[in-house]
Design a protein around this motif. Structure first.
Motif, short mmCIF file in Angstrom:
data_model
loop_
_atom_site.label_atom_id
_atom_site.label_comp_id
_atom_site.label_asym_id
_atom_site.label_seq_id
_atom_site.Cartn_x
_atom_site.Cartn_y
_atom_site.Cartn_z
N ILE A 162 0.84 -1.20 0.00
CA ILE A 162 0.00 0.00 0.00
C ILE A 162 0.88 1.25 0.00
O ILE A 162 0.54 2.27 0.60
CB ILE A 162 -0.95 0.01 1.22
N ALA A 163 2.02 1.15 -0.71
CA ALA A 163 2.94 2.29 -0.76
C ALA A 163 2.28 3.54 -1.33
O ALA A 163 2.61 4.66 -0.94
CB ALA A 163 4.18 1.91 -1.57
N PHE A 164 1.33 3.33 -2.25
CA PHE A 164 0.64 4.48 -2.85
C PHE A 164 -0.08 5.30 -1.79
O PHE A 164 -0.20 6.53 -1.91
CB PHE A 164 -0.35 4.00 -3.92
N LEU A 165 -0.57 4.64 -0.74
CA LEU A 165 -1.25 5.35 0.33
C LEU A 165 -0.27 6.22 1.10
O LEU A 165 -0.56 7.39 1.39
CB LEU A 165 -1.92 4.34 1.27
N TRP A 166 0.89 5.67 1.43
CA TRP A 166 1.89 6.45 2.16
C TRP A 166 2.42 7.59 1.29
O TRP A 166 2.65 8.69 1.80
CB TRP A 166 3.05 5.54 2.60
N HIS A 167 2.61 7.33 0.01
CA HIS A 167 3.06 8.39 -0.89
C HIS A 167 2.02 9.50 -0.97
O HIS A 167 2.38 10.68 -1.10
CB HIS A 167 3.34 7.82 -2.28
N GLY A 168 0.74 9.13 -0.89
CA GLY A 168 -0.29 10.14 -0.91
C GLY A 168 -0.24 11.06 0.30
O GLY A 168 -0.62 12.24 0.22
N PHE A 169 0.23 10.52 1.44
CA PHE A 169 0.40 11.35 2.64
C PHE A 169 1.75 12.07 2.66
O PHE A 169 2.04 12.80 3.61
CB PHE A 169 0.28 10.48 3.89
N GLY A 170 2.57 11.82 1.66
CA GLY A 170 3.87 12.48 1.59
C GLY A 170 4.98 11.74 2.31
O GLY A 170 6.05 12.31 2.54
N TYR A 171 4.76 10.44 2.66
CA TYR A 171 5.78 9.66 3.36
C TYR A 171 6.56 8.82 2.35
O TYR A 171 5.97 8.14 1.50
CB TYR A 171 5.15 8.74 4.39
N ARG A 172 7.90 8.86 2.47
CA ARG A 172 8.74 8.10 1.55
C ARG A 172 9.59 7.04 2.25
O ARG A 172 10.08 6.12 1.60
CB ARG A 172 9.68 9.07 0.80
N THR A 173 9.78 7.19 3.57
CA THR A 173 10.61 6.24 4.31
C THR A 173 9.87 5.75 5.55
O THR A 173 8.87 6.35 5.98
CB THR A 173 11.94 6.88 4.73
N LEU A 174 10.40 4.67 6.14
CA LEU A 174 9.79 4.13 7.35
C LEU A 174 9.84 5.13 8.50
O LEU A 174 8.88 5.26 9.26
CB LEU A 174 10.53 2.83 7.75
N ASN A 175 10.94 5.85 8.63
CA ASN A 175 11.06 6.82 9.71
C ASN A 175 10.06 7.96 9.58
O ASN A 175 9.63 8.53 10.59
CB ASN A 175 12.49 7.38 9.76
N GLU A 176 9.67 8.29 8.37
CA GLU A 176 8.66 9.33 8.19
C GLU A 176 7.28 8.85 8.62
O GLU A 176 6.49 9.61 9.17
CB GLU A 176 8.64 9.79 6.72
#
Length: 322
Positions: A162-176
């Protein structure tokens, strides 16, 4: 309700005799033997749990209380000094605040989600409902580390499906994603995913125990599916809801594994003393102050028991059936 016994002249009021007014039946040798066998069987059934409670519960609690009353060097009696040092630690209130925030998010989600799913399963046909219970229960097999590793994979934008979901929130790494402000929501999702299926099965058992006559009477009175669920089923499973709340509260206060490992994989982004259990672990194994660790454990136990007693009283968990 009085009945009447007719005589030759006129009816005479007759008062029925209750069983409590009758003299006790004579105690025979056979009934006495049955009673003794029943008592022995009950004792044997309770004995293993009593031993486990003593070894795994009461003895460690007693040891923690005694240890918490020692001084810092563990050479003598220190009174309440360990408790004072624990409460004076600025991390003390913060850890309980973190747990409280997680519970505020997780418990309503668990109650609403599990009750809704259990009612849907109960209203489904027998075959379809059984399949739904099985599907919901599957995540419960991924307990502990397995569940955490699955979620660690899901919340990593570099590997998650579900990387597209995290990218939609502006997150690119696990720490973010795993920022301290997001941790209560991440933990709430982990715990819901892990425990919802099991509690759907538990509440399903409670719903199945409701007499069919009661449900049929409600429908004859004009109650629809929503009315039956809201006015009949939910009140009848109130003790089960109290049981759900009680155990999940206890588990929430004992959080350790998930934030501890997440702190390690994020290289300290999450504080290693994020929960009370982690703070107690830090006292025992980092600064080697066992009395402080014991005092923290006793405080945590007292708070958990207090909240648990409140839940039991409000939910009527152990009330007699009326």
């Amino acid at each position: 309700m009085s009945t009447y016994r007719s005589t030759a002249s006129h009816p005479v009021p007759y008062t029925p005799v209750h069983a409590a007014d009758l003299p006790p039946l004579p105690r025979t040798r056979r009934t006495g033997r049955v009673v003794r066998v029943g008592r022995r069987a009950a004792f044997l059934l309770v004995l293993p749990y009593t031993v486990l409670l003593l070894v795994g519960g009461l003895v460690p609690v007693g040891y923690a209380v005694v240890k918490s009353l020692q001084n810092e060097s563990e050479t003598g009696f220190g009174g309440l000094s360990s408790y004072q040092r624990v409460v004076a630690d600025l991390r003390f209130a913060e850890t309980f605040g973190n747990v409280a925030l997680t519970l505020v998010i997780w418990l309503p989600l668990m109650l609403v989600g599990v009750v809704g799913l259990a009612l849907l399963v109960d209203a489904s046909s027998a075959r379809f409902g059984a399949a739904m219970r099985f599907v919901y229960y599957l995540p419960g097999a991924l307990a502990g580390v397995a569940n955490f590793m699955l979620w660690l994979f899901l919340i990593d934008p570099g590997q998650s499906p579900i990387a597209f979901l995290w990218h939609g929130f502006g997150y690119r790494t696990l720490n973010e994603v795993a920022q301290p402000g997001n941790l209560p929501y991440i933990l709430a999702a982990m715990l819901f995913f892990q425990g919802a299926g099991t509690w759907v099965v538990v509440l399903g058992g409670g719903l199945h125990s409701i007499p069919d006559e009661l449900l049929e009477a409600a429908r004859l009175d004009g109650a629809g599916a929503w009315g039956v669920a809201w006015r009949v089923k939910l009140p009848m499973i109130r003790p089960w809801l109290g049981y759900l709340t009680l155990l999940n509260l206890a588990y929430g206060f004992q959080l350790f594994l998930e934030p501890q490992v997440l702190s390690q994989v994020t290289h300290g982004l999450i504080a290693p003393q994020w929960t009370p259990n982690q703070l107690s672990f830090s006292y025992a194994y980092q600064i080697l102050d066992t009395p402080m660790a014991a005092a923290m454990s006793v405080i945590l136990l007292a708070i958990t028991l207090g909240v648990g007693l409140l839940v039991v009283r409000r939910s009527g968990l152990f009330d007699d059936e009326r």
